[in-house]
Design a protein around this motif. Structure first.
Motif, PDB file in Angstrom:
ATOM      1  N   SER A 147     -52.627  11.854 -18.670  1.00  0.00           N
ATOM      2  CA  SER A 147     -52.519  11.966 -20.276  1.00  0.00           C
ATOM      3  C   SER A 147     -53.816  13.619 -20.801  1.00  0.00           C
ATOM      4  CB  SER A 147     -53.079  11.104 -20.429  1.00  0.00           C
ATOM      5  OG  SER A 147     -53.055  11.156 -21.593  1.00  0.00           O
ATOM      6  N   SER A 148     -53.127  14.618 -20.908  1.00  0.00           N
ATOM      7  CA  SER A 148     -53.652  15.868 -21.439  1.00  0.00           C
ATOM      8  C   SER A 148     -54.262  15.312 -22.571  1.00  0.00           C
ATOM      9  CB  SER A 148     -52.676  16.861 -21.340  1.00  0.00           C
ATOM     10  OG  SER A 148     -52.147  15.960 -22.302  1.00  0.00           O
ATOM     11  N   GLN A 149     -53.915  14.077 -23.573  1.00  0.00           N
ATOM     12  CA  GLN A 149     -54.453  13.860 -24.573  1.00  0.00           C
ATOM     13  C   GLN A 149     -55.586  13.274 -24.768  1.00  0.00           C
ATOM     14  OE1 GLN A 149     -52.387  12.926 -28.373  1.00  0.00           O
ATOM     15  NE2 GLN A 149     -50.618  12.885 -26.545  1.00  0.00           N
ATOM     16  N   VAL A 150     -55.287  12.012 -23.605  1.00  0.00           N
ATOM     17  CA  VAL A 150     -56.526  11.513 -22.964  1.00  0.00           C
ATOM     18  C   VAL A 150     -58.481  12.385 -22.674  1.00  0.00           C
ATOM     19  CG1 VAL A 150     -57.893   9.755 -21.927  1.00  0.00           C
ATOM     20  CG2 VAL A 150     -55.893   9.152 -23.090  1.00  0.00           C
ATOM     21  N   CYS A 151     -57.498  13.087 -21.849  1.00  0.00           N
ATOM     22  CA  CYS A 151     -58.592  14.651 -20.842  1.00  0.00           C
ATOM     23  C   CYS A 151     -59.148  15.184 -22.496  1.00  0.00           C
ATOM     24  CB  CYS A 151     -57.954  15.255 -19.987  1.00  0.00           C
ATOM     25  SG  CYS A 151     -56.973  14.169 -18.656  1.00  0.00           S
ATOM     26  N   GLY A 152     -58.507  15.470 -23.628  1.00  0.00           N
ATOM     27  CA  GLY A 152     -59.158  16.529 -24.352  1.00  0.00           C
ATOM     28  C   GLY A 152     -60.190  15.086 -25.528  1.00  0.00           C
ATOM     29  N   LEU A 153     -59.687  14.484 -25.347  1.00  0.00           N
ATOM     30  CA  LEU A 153     -60.511  13.474 -26.070  1.00  0.00           C
ATOM     31  C   LEU A 153     -62.112  13.556 -25.281  1.00  0.00           C
ATOM     32  CD1 LEU A 153     -58.399  10.433 -27.637  1.00  0.00           C
ATOM     33  CD2 LEU A 153     -59.164  12.859 -29.038  1.00  0.00           C
ATOM     34  N   LEU A 154     -62.232  13.309 -23.828  1.00  0.00           N
ATOM     35  CA  LEU A 154     -63.008  12.929 -22.887  1.00  0.00           C
ATOM     36  C   LEU A 154     -63.697  13.865 -23.355  1.00  0.00           C
ATOM     37  CD1 LEU A 154     -61.781  11.016 -19.952  1.00  0.00           C
ATOM     38  CD2 LEU A 154     -64.163  10.347 -21.662  1.00  0.00           C
ATOM     39  N   SER A 155     -63.079  15.354 -23.286  1.00  0.00           N
ATOM     40  CA  SER A 155     -63.715  16.963 -22.915  1.00  0.00           C
ATOM     41  C   SER A 155     -64.574  17.011 -24.595  1.00  0.00           C
ATOM     42  CB  SER A 155     -63.002  18.283 -23.393  1.00  0.00           C
ATOM     43  OG  SER A 155     -62.158  17.936 -21.642  1.00  0.00           O
ATOM     44  N   LYS A 156     -64.006  16.606 -25.280  1.00  0.00           N
ATOM     45  CA  LYS A 156     -64.917  16.389 -27.507  1.00  0.00           C
ATOM     46  C   LYS A 156     -66.109  15.128 -26.669  1.00  0.00           C
ATOM     47  CE  LYS A 156     -61.167  17.679 -29.931  1.00  0.00           C
ATOM     48  NZ  LYS A 156     -60.221  17.496 -31.020  1.00  0.00           N
ATOM     49  N   LEU A 157     -65.729  14.584 -26.374  1.00  0.00           N
ATOM     50  CA  LEU A 157     -67.038  13.013 -26.681  1.00  0.00           C
ATOM     51  C   LEU A 157     -68.095  14.142 -25.244  1.00  0.00           C
ATOM     52  CD1 LEU A 157     -67.876  11.140 -26.942  1.00  0.00           C
ATOM     53  CD2 LEU A 157     -66.870   9.844 -24.983  1.00  0.00           C
ATOM     54  N   LYS A 158     -67.531  14.668 -24.043  1.00  0.00           N
ATOM     55  CA  LYS A 158     -68.184  15.262 -23.443  1.00  0.00           C
ATOM     56  C   LYS A 158     -69.670  16.233 -23.529  1.00  0.00           C
ATOM     57  CE  LYS A 158     -66.283  14.715 -19.488  1.00  0.00           C
ATOM     58  NZ  LYS A 158     -65.405  15.787 -17.808  1.00  0.00           N
ATOM     59  N   VAL A 159     -68.941  16.864 -24.646  1.00  0.00           N
ATOM     60  CA  VAL A 159     -69.493  18.653 -25.261  1.00  0.00           C
ATOM     61  C   VAL A 159     -70.834  17.149 -26.432  1.00  0.00           C
ATOM     62  CG1 VAL A 159     -69.146  20.056 -27.597  1.00  0.00           C
ATOM     63  CG2 VAL A 159     -67.782  20.442 -25.778  1.00  0.00           C
ATOM     64  N   LYS A 160     -70.476  16.510 -27.053  1.00  0.00           N
ATOM     65  CA  LYS A 160     -71.590  15.580 -28.223  1.00  0.00           C
ATOM     66  C   LYS A 160     -72.300  15.076 -27.135  1.00  0.00           C
ATOM     67  CE  LYS A 160     -67.759  13.527 -30.687  1.00  0.00           C
ATOM     68  NZ  LYS A 160     -67.325  13.380 -31.783  1.00  0.00           N
ATOM     69  N   ALA A 161     -72.293  14.446 -26.393  1.00  0.00           N
ATOM     70  CA  ALA A 161     -73.465  14.039 -24.511  1.00  0.00           C
ATOM     71  C   ALA A 161     -74.246  14.803 -24.662  1.00  0.00           C
ATOM     72  CB  ALA A 161     -72.321  13.161 -24.083  1.00  0.00           C
ATOM     73  N   VAL A 162     -73.632  15.494 -24.333  1.00  0.00           N
ATOM     74  CA  VAL A 162     -74.910  17.373 -24.362  1.00  0.00           C
ATOM     75  C   VAL A 162     -75.574  17.453 -25.019  1.00  0.00           C
ATOM     76  CG1 VAL A 162     -74.884  19.522 -23.192  1.00  0.00           C
ATOM     77  CG2 VAL A 162     -72.893  18.414 -22.391  1.00  0.00           C
ATOM     78  N   ALA A 163     -75.522  17.276 -25.510  1.00  0.00           N
ATOM     79  CA  ALA A 163     -76.179  17.524 -27.320  1.00  0.00           C
ATOM     80  C   ALA A 163     -76.976  16.395 -27.523  1.00  0.00           C
ATOM     81  CB  ALA A 163     -75.262  17.689 -28.822  1.00  0.00           C
ATOM     82  N   ALA A 164     -76.474  15.342 -26.818  1.00  0.00           N
ATOM     83  CA  ALA A 164     -77.885  14.025 -26.965  1.00  0.00           C
ATOM     84  C   ALA A 164     -78.522  13.931 -25.520  1.00  0.00           C
ATOM     85  CB  ALA A 164     -77.271  12.958 -27.355  1.00  0.00           C
ATOM     86  N   GLY A 165     -78.804  14.502 -24.905  1.00  0.00           N
ATOM     87  CA  GLY A 165     -78.962  14.247 -23.607  1.00  0.00           C
ATOM     88  C   GLY A 165     -78.128  14.056 -22.064  1.00  0.00           C
ATOM     89  N   LEU A 166     -77.200  13.640 -22.669  1.00  0.00           N
ATOM     90  CA  LEU A 166     -76.457  12.103 -22.301  1.00  0.00           C
ATOM     91  C   LEU A 166     -75.358  13.324 -20.575  1.00  0.00           C
ATOM     92  CD1 LEU A 166     -75.711   9.826 -20.450  1.00  0.00           C
ATOM     93  CD2 LEU A 166     -74.462   9.198 -22.382  1.00  0.00           C
ATOM     94  N   ASP A 167     -75.830  13.751 -19.826  1.00  0.00           N
ATOM     95  CA  ASP A 167     -74.830  13.586 -17.998  1.00  0.00           C
ATOM     96  C   ASP A 167     -73.948  13.476 -17.803  1.00  0.00           C
ATOM     97  OD1 ASP A 167     -73.704  16.194 -16.756  1.00  0.00           O
ATOM     98  OD2 ASP A 167     -75.193  15.769 -15.553  1.00  0.00           O
ATOM     99  N   ILE A 168     -72.228  13.534 -18.572  1.00  0.00           N
ATOM    100  CA  ILE A 168     -71.265  12.748 -18.737  1.00  0.00           C
ATOM    101  C   ILE A 168     -70.579  14.212 -17.701  1.00  0.00           C
ATOM    102  CG2 ILE A 168     -70.945  10.899 -19.482  1.00  0.00           C
ATOM    103  CD1 ILE A 168     -69.721  11.691 -21.627  1.00  0.00           C
TER     104      ILE A 168
END
Length: 446
Positions: A342-363
């Motif tokens: 699912s490329s759509q789920v991968c896309g949602l995860l990519s957006k979550l990773k961007v938010k995680a970086v800003a919050a100091g969480l490395d995923i």
């Protein structure tokens, strides 16, 4: 004034119906017709539905790649090629198309300097994606393999002006067992191919590294506050059941409704697989089976499917999709048609990773298939912690059935992972004691 977001256009794979017509000439007139006029069943095979068609972001078709697909089409009615395999090849080339457009390269750009060639740069890109954990080693090897097969066909078809774009070296593959070598099979090796090698360290199926329980909890806690409810629930299902993302995207309303309680009333069983009448769910290798899910998570899913948000999405859905548990904002499936990704789920995860970086969480190295790997590890750990009350073979069989593994050899990767970790932990403790002893001894002698 609020600006409307503009959707960025990207290459896409569409589907069409392809009829493999027979050409005949009668009295100087060219006639087209399907073969096997008097055999309806065999004749029907030559009408291929959902045939892949690749298009660039500007809407223009990728003529060469589509011609490659058409060249393979006659093998489908003969049973020598499945449409799902052709879809997989299409999605592999789709990833190549997106790389080409992002890099502003033409697929047939093959200058004298190897490192500047489009195919060589794509190879480096795939290895980088694998190293960073964005794609698995098997996906890396597969995508490169499809690209190379396309290039070789294009070369044979006279679509490439270079005499050679790769270096082929003859060699052998040694087939061995525990007693030694069995056979040596001749094999040609390309300098552009990428071997399916797992990352360093202990890994399980697909060369994946499971998450520690604390890492899982941190991820789910962050997703609870920053992800959509759909992505959060998909992650929970992946960690709690071990289902692949393709199966999660294909869960049906009846999959939830028909779940039945285990002897332990905290757990329920869900039937999955293409053979479940009334609620078929895609699985790898079309395996039919059942998976465990906690009562709490099952209730959470049942509440979600009755929510206004989910019902509004269902109202937009076609009849073929409205029974899916998870629908995107357009009322369509998150899953890839004919596939288990699912490329759509991968896309949602990519957006979550961007938010995680800003919050100091490395995923950054997390992708959803690692949730499945984590689930398998947790199950094996639980079973092995009960030893000798529970025999190892029972743990292997239970894990195999829960994860819908076709072969026990895949399940054994989890057992070896746990065993190796225990051995290394014991070694580390002994090594530390030894160092401390040597340090104390040297201090006393000094």
């Amino acid at each position: 004034m609020k600006l409307r977001e503009v959707e960025v256009s990207t290459p896409k794979m569409g589907k069409m119906t392809l009829s493999l017509m027979r050409l005949t000439v009668e009295q100087g007139e060219v006639l087209f017709d399907l073969p096997f006029e008097h055999d309806v069943h065999r004749r029907h095979r030559y009408v291929i539905k959902e045939f892949p068609v690749l298009r660039w972001s500007n809407g223009m078709p990728w003529h060469e790649a589509n011609a490659w697909f058409v060249s393979q089409a006659p093998n489908i009615p003969l049973g020598e090629l499945s449409i799902s395999t052709l879809h997989s090849n299409g999605y592999a080339l789709l990833a190549f198309m997106r790389f080409l457009e992002a890099s502003n390269l033409a697929w047939n750009y093959l200058p004298i300097i190897d490192a500047e060639r489009a195919i060589n740069k794509y190879r480096g890109h795939l290895i980088s994606e694998r190293t960073e954990g964005h794609i698995t080693p098997s996906t890396t090897s597969s995508r490169m393999g499809v690209a190379l097969r396309f290039y070789r066909w294009a070369q044979r078809a006279g679509l490439l002006h270079q005499d050679c774009f790769e270096i082929i070296t003859p060699g052998v593959i040694n087939i061995r067992n525990r007693l030694g070598p069995l056979a040596r099979i001749p094999q040609n090796f390309s300098n552009l191919s990428i071997p399916n090698k797992s990352r360093g360290g202990d890994v399980v199926e697909g060369g994946l590294v499971p998450l520690e329980v604390s890492e899982r909890d941190d991820l789910l806690n962050f997703a609870n506050h920053h992800a959509s409810i759909e992505l959060l629930l998909m992650l929970k299902v992946a960690f709690a059941t071990g289902l692949r993302v393709g199966s999660i995207c294909d869960l049906k309303l009846n999959t939830l409704e028909w779940a039945y309680a285990d002897a332990d009333e905290r757990l329920f069983w869900m039937h999955v697989g293409p053979g479940v009448k009334g609620a078929p769910v895609k699985t790898k290798f079309s395996v039919n089976g059942r998976v465990l899910i906690s009562k709490d998570l099952l209730d959470e899913l049942k509440t979600y499917v009755k929510s206004v948000r989910r019902l509004m999405r269902e109202a937009k859905a076609l009849d073929s999709d409205n029974q899916l548990v998870f629908l995107n904002k357009n009322g369509k499936s998150y899953g890839r048609e004919g596939g288990m990704q699912s490329s759509q789920v991968c896309g949602l995860l990519s957006k979550l990773k961007v938010k995680a970086v800003a919050a100091g969480l490395d995923i950054s190295d997390f992708h959803i298939h690692r949730a499945r790997a984590s689930f398998g590890t947790y199950v094996v750990m639980a079973g092995m912690s009960l030893m000798p009350e529970v025999q190892l073979i029972s743990t292997i069989c239970f894990t195999r059935d829960l994860m819908l593994h076709k072969h026990e050899s895949v399940t054994m990767t989890y057992v070896r992972f746990i065993e190796n970790r225990a051995i290394k932990s014991a070694f580390a403790d002994e090594y530390t004691r030894m160092l401390i002893g040597r340090f104390a001894e040297s201090m006393s002698n000094g």
